[in-house]
Write an enzyme that holds these catalytic residues in place. Structure first.
Site: not given
Length: 168
Positions: A44, A49, A136-137
């Protein structure tokens, strides 16, 4: 090629803004993010990011043999978690926190609404690995890293490892 930014870069703490324009530049970014994710062996990646503070993320879980296939790719824009249920402990890592893995407690199932790359509304029910990857993302979009979810002891261990790596 996009650059993956790493902790403690302050950009990672920004809250990403909703996407309103679903155009070629968004599509190009999503395609470039996919390439970077595969190159870095990630399952992912979120736009923040690669230093783009917009609410976009990709997830492509590997099959039983560990291979990723473009047809399994989820492009998730402006996600919102509607429901969370259950509990799962999962050993997580992160492209922005390289070479550090630790168990994190997450919901084991989720219901998420989002838009695809063209702005079409979608809904997804996710369990286990996919649910963990989504949480998480989505955390990234809110300026949260998986290390923020660690106990004080595990967090200290992380900071110590980070310091040690920096000294090289």
């Amino acid at each position: 090629m996009l650059e993956v930014i790493t902790y403690p870069n302050p950009i990672l703490r920004q809250i990403s803004k909703p996407i309103e324009v679903f155009d070629k530049s968004l599509h190009d970014l999503l395609d470039a993010m996919y390439e970077v994710m595969l190159q870095k062996n990630g399952v992912g990646i979120s736009a923040i990011q690669v230093a783009k503070p917009i609410r976009a993320l990709l997830i492509c879980l590997p099959d039983e043999e560990g291979n990723q296939h473009k047809e399994d790719l989820l492009e998730i824009i402006n996600p919102q978690i509607l429901e969370k249920d259950g509990e799962i402990l999962f050993n997580e890592g992160c492209l922005s926190v390289p070479e550090f893995y630790e168990e994190v407690k997450r919901a084991s199932s989720l219901k998420v609404v989002y838009q695809d790359r063209y702005g079409n509304p979608k809904e997804l029910e996710a369990k286990d690995y996919l649910a963990v990857a989504l949480q998480h993302e989505i955390d990234h979009l809110n300026g949260i890293l998986f290390i923020d979810k660690l106990s004080i002891l595990k967090r200290k261990k992380f900071e110590k490892e980070l310091k040690h790596k920096r000294k090289g």
